[in-house]
Design an enzyme around this catalytic site. Structure first.
Site, mmCIF file in Angstrom:
data_model
loop_
_atom_site.group_PDB
_atom_site.id
_atom_site.type_symbol
_atom_site.label_atom_id
_atom_site.label_comp_id
_atom_site.label_asym_id
_atom_site.label_seq_id
_atom_site.Cartn_x
_atom_site.Cartn_y
_atom_site.Cartn_z
ATOM 1 N N ASP A 487 0.706 -1.210 -0.064
ATOM 2 C CA ASP A 487 0.188 -0.040 0.044
ATOM 3 C C ASP A 487 0.879 1.311 -0.022
ATOM 4 O OD1 ASP A 487 -2.564 -0.997 0.054
ATOM 5 O OD2 ASP A 487 -2.583 -1.118 2.198
HETATM 6 C C1 GLC Z 1 -1.667 -4.027 5.275
HETATM 7 C C2 GLC Z 1 -3.015 -4.246 4.307
HETATM 8 C C3 GLC Z 1 -2.671 -4.815 2.977
HETATM 9 C C4 GLC Z 1 -1.442 -4.532 2.407
HETATM 10 C C5 GLC Z 1 -0.208 -4.660 3.334
HETATM 11 C C6 GLC Z 1 0.916 -4.138 2.884
HETATM 12 O O1 GLC Z 1 -1.629 -5.496 5.771
HETATM 13 O O2 GLC Z 1 -4.086 -4.879 4.972
HETATM 14 O O3 GLC Z 1 -3.775 -4.923 2.181
HETATM 15 O O4 GLC Z 1 -1.144 -5.396 1.305
HETATM 16 O O5 GLC Z 1 -0.637 -3.721 4.698
HETATM 17 O O6 GLC Z 1 1.000 -2.763 2.611
HETATM 18 C C1 GLC Z 2 -1.645 -0.686 5.155
HETATM 19 C C2 GLC Z 2 -0.145 -0.530 5.680
HETATM 20 C C3 GLC Z 2 -0.237 0.947 6.278
HETATM 21 C C4 GLC Z 2 -0.720 1.790 5.577
HETATM 22 C C5 GLC Z 2 -2.163 1.477 5.339
HETATM 23 C C6 GLC Z 2 -2.991 2.622 4.791
HETATM 24 O O1 GLC Z 2 -2.311 -1.221 6.186
HETATM 25 O O2 GLC Z 2 0.193 -1.423 6.075
HETATM 26 O O3 GLC Z 2 1.178 1.062 6.557
HETATM 27 O O4 GLC Z 2 -0.644 3.120 6.065
HETATM 28 O O5 GLC Z 2 -2.368 0.367 4.374
HETATM 29 O O6 GLC Z 2 -4.224 2.383 4.675
#
Ligand code: GLC
Ligand code: GLC
Length: 814
Positions: A487
């Site tokens: 993300d």
């Molecule tokens: C969080 C989000 C997931 C994403 C991951 C890496 O676990 O829920 O959707 O792939 O972060 O950013």
């Molecule tokens: C995922 C990631 C986090 C980010 C978030 C945004 O959970 O792990 O680091 O800030 O997505 O929604």
């Protein structure tokens, strides 16, 4: 250092001191009514949606930590001294303290001043209520006169509004109290048809429903004036902060035991039957009263608890392993599956780290969560798949999330994450392999929930694949969009405003960045589609999907290879990300895992080389970090990944979700030792002995363990709600232990450590119980199979003829 121990026979983690490094959580409820509960009874409850139907209030990031929950105060009539048998909120010294977190229940027990108090909290199957089953024992030589006060604080339903909109909320609170039952009915007069109730099996001596009256001015939960004085005010909340508190008097002879049941429940009335009498503003309580009177009966409570245990026994029966490693056994057989259930239920909504207001069900997340869940309750998995697919957009793309209450997609956390649709393919094919229920593919499913747009689920999958092919960049790699699995790798965003959300800010500079990760995921998904089409007898489709997969593999080999590992991406300017040419962020874990899993570079040694680079450059004793070197400054063209301090979260933390991909890739290389070694570094039970460093619960996976660039290397955060649960379950059961559902039968190809003599397992697959025994005779991974004593060729146990219920499988590894 440990703060408790595992009791595998009872499937419990037993916590022996209340001040664990962080509150150690458990979940109650499995269908509609959910509760999170800490080892000192902190936490809150909600119905279906943690934001929109919050039943009790919880203040996140509170001081003291985890302060607010399901509390009982005991006051000794003789001395006026009072305490909390769950330690919080009074936090006095307890003579004995034990919390048993089990599957769907938590029991907290203590002894203080000769009074033993044990409370078992659980949600009965099929009910929208939680039970607090309290047993008191007088261990003194003298009679005891006790005053008990229960306590919960009601939330005004919408948790977000509840925590912000005080000019309104301080006026809206309403309750009713009838026959000792406290009813919370804020907004019931207007548009809500639901209310909460808090009941007790004892005659109630008094009650309070207004927080300020219960606490007294400027006091906290640790010294309410009512408890101090030993007398309730019988307050009725008008606005401000409705709470529920019963005052009960208990006299206990020496040695005498007494049991008290509290019920906290949620009830919905039909619109036309909200009031009783109909022309009044009084809640119609008939149905609720019926439920209350049943569950205040201890026998029914005992039955409900037994049923809950039976339920879990059945759910966990599907797979059971007995390996030489006790951490593997208990995590696979009990806790990992339990965690997969919780992630299936709640996605990323409500935990100690997720406040329940921000996130619904993630498209990407829920599809992956299914991978660890389908075998447990296939029917619920089937429905979930249909729900997710119904939010898919007509072009094959996806909303990043949908709300559990409405099941509609929403843009609250952005959209255009170009990996999203591909995960649907993995979930559906996993379901089909597990169940053989091909009828799923013919289900008519709408796009974006629009009536009239229905097409067969199979067409949705085709559109998922096409979505990627329709969006290729200048290197013929998939465009990343807003982001892919990571993300925080925001290559098209260029956010420079403090506080702007990387997930929703408008994409300024075009959308040209490409993702090698999506390319790998695409190959994996397209090969799954080829397998599925072949199983369906769709020969042309099968050829087409093999073809597009091969073409993408060629692109990755040509444009996605950096020399010793797979590149991560090309940024908006066409520059490499995750290359030795970069100053920071030279190598990333995600493409190494996913490309090798997809079979890219197996033939030409690239996959092997990439995995060696992972070992050399990314593996720490606490797990494999996301990339190296960590970003030490903010890069406008990379986004949120560089906004975290080095070693945390997506900036080179051990982002545990990705580690099982490397484990799986290692098994494909035949490296059982290395695959298992990585597994053991993440396994929470294997980390129990360093709980002072790890700090999160030793019975569930956390999303992140601080990487070696962080000052707190080894410290976990964000436990419970993470894709780590499903992927670790897949890695250990399907790839290391090698018990893998396929369309044609159960595939057995263990890639286990060389020093294991073998292992045993039972697996219920399509209604047949497979008793599996694996024996190592040589150091390799070659499989020779005997099914019911007869040698068979290959490594797939065919589906037996109808009527066969048990199959003995012997696997000889040479
Ligand atoms: C969080 C989000 C997931 C994403 C991951 C890496 O676990 O829920 O959707 O792939 O972060 O950013
Ligand atoms: C995922 C990631 C986090 C980010 C978030 C945004 O959970 O792990 O680091 O800030 O997505 O929604």
């Amino acid at each position: 250092m440990r703060f408790g121990y595992f009791n595998d026979e009872r499937r419990e983690y037993v916590i022996t001191q209340p001040d664990t490094p962080l509150p150690w959580m458990n979940y109650l409820g499995n269908e509609d009514y959910f509760a999170i509960i800490s080892n000192t009874a902190g936490g809150y409850s909600f119905y279906q949606d943690a934001r929109l139907r919050r039943i009790t209030r919880y203040r996140y990031n509170n001081v003291p930590v985890d302060y607010g929950g399901r509390y009982i105060y005991i006051r000794d009539g003789a001395t006026g001294k009072f305490w909390s048998p769950t330690w919080q909120p009074v936090r006095g010294e307890l003579k004995k303290y034990v919390c048993r977190h089990g599957l769907g229940y938590s029991t907290i027990s203590s002894v203080n001043r000769g009074i033993e108090a044990t409370t078992r909290y659980f949600v009965p199957l099929g009910e929208n209520l939680e039970i607090w089953d309290l047993s008191l024992t007088n261990q003194r030589d003298l009679p005891a006169e006790l005053d008990l006060f229960s306590l919960i604080e009601f939330a005004l339903w919408d948790a977000q509004d509840d925590a912000t909109n005080f000019q309104r909320n301080f006026n809206t609170g309403e309750v009713e109290v009838e026959e000792g039952v406290i009813y919370h009915k804020t907004e019931y007069r207007e548009r809500r048809d639901h209310f909460a109730y808090f009941a007790c099996s004892e005659p109630v001596f008094g009650f309070d429903t207004q927080r300020a009256d219960f606490l007294g001015p400027y006091r906290g939960w640790d010294d309410p004036i009512v408890v101090e004085k030993g007398a309730a005010n019988n307050s009725i909340a008008h606005g401000w902060a409705p709470i529920g508190s019963h005052h009960i008097k208990v006299s206990l002879e020496p040695g005498q035991k007494h049991r008290i049941i509290f019920l906290l429940g949620y009830h919905e009335n039909p619109q036309e039957a909200k009031f009783d009498p109909p022309d009044s503003q009084t809640i119609n309580k008939q149905a609720a009263k019926h439920v209350i009177s049943r569950y205040l009966d201890p026998n029914l409570v005992d039955n409900a608890f037994e049923n809950l245990n039976l339920y879990w026994e059945q759910v966990l029966e599907v797979i059971n392993v007995h390996t030489p490693d006790e951490n593997t056994n208990r995590i696979v057989n009990i806790w990992n599956q339990y965690q997969c259930m919780v992630t299936f239920n709640l996605s990323r909504s409500a935990s100690f780290f997720e406040s329940g207001v921000g996130r619904g069900m993630g498209f990407r997340d829920s599809n992956q969560d299914l991978l660890g869940f389908i075998h447990m309750i296939p029917d619920r998995a089937r429905q979930r798949i249909l729900d997710i697919a119904a939010t898919q957009l007509p072009d094959g793309g996806a909303y990043h999330q949908y709300q559990p209450l409405t099941k509609r997609g929403n843009d609250a956390v952005g959209s255009d994450f170009n990996d999203d649709p591909l995960w649907l393919v993995l979930a559906v094919t996993a379901y089909l392999k597990e169940t053989g229920d091909r009828s799923l593919l013919d289900e008519p499913v709408p796009y974006d929930n629009q009536p009239g747009s229905e097409q067969h689920l199979y067409e949705h999958l085709q559109r998922s694949i096409r979505f990627t092919l329709d969006r290729l960049g200048q290197h013929d790699l998939p465009l990343i969009g807003r982001a892919d699995w990571n993300d925080c790798l925001n290559l098209n965003t260029f956010s420079s405003e403090p506080g702007e959300s990387f997930q929703t800010v408008e994409i300024h500079e075009g959308d040209t960045a490409e993702s090698v990760f999506i390319a790998g995921l695409f190959v994996l998904a397209a090969r799954e589609m080829a397998g599925l089409a072949a199983a369906q007898g769709l020969v042309n489709d099968a050829d087409d999907y093999s073809d597009v997969a091969q073409r993408m593999e060629n692109v990755v080999i040509k444009n996605g290879w950096d020399g010793e590992w797979f590149l991560r991406a090309y940024d908006n300017f066409g520059q490499e990300v995750g290359s030795h040419k970069c100053e920071q962020g030279q190598i990333f874990i995600e493409p190494q895992g996913i490309c090798a899993m997809a079979g890219i570079g197996i033939g030409n040694g690239m996959a092997k080389k990439a995995l060696e680079s992972v070992t050399d450059r990314l593996a720490t004793s606490h797990g494999i970090v996301l990339h190296q070197p960590a970003y030490t400054k903010y890069y406008l063209q990379l986004g949120e990944i560089s906004s975290y301090p080095p070693g945390y979260k997506e900036n080179a933390g051990v982002f545990c979700h990705t580690n099982p991909w490397i484990m799986i890739a290692e098994t494909l290389q035949g490296n059982g030792d290395r695959a298992f070694d990585y597994y053991a570094r993440n396994n929470p039970s294997a980390r129990e002995g360093i709980s002072d460093i790890h700090r999160c619960e030793p019975y569930v996976y956390a999303q992140m363990i601080a990487g070696w660039d962080a000052p707190t290397h080894g410290e976990a955060k964000n436990s419970w709600l993470t894709g780590t649960a499903a992927w670790n379950f897949v890695a250990i059961t399907q790839w290391i232990l090698g018990i893998r559902p396929t369309y044609d039968g159960l595939h057995l190809s263990p890639v286990i450590p060389q020093d294991w003599e073998g292992f045993k397992a039972t697996r219920i697959f399509r209604g047949v119980t497979y008793n599996i025994s694996v024996v190592r005779e040589g150091l390799g991974n070659r499989v020779s199979l005997k099914v019911d004593g007869t040698h068979i060729d290959g490594d797939i146990v065919p589906i037996p003829s109808k009527g066969v219920e048990d199959v003995q499988v012997e696997v000889i590894l040479t």
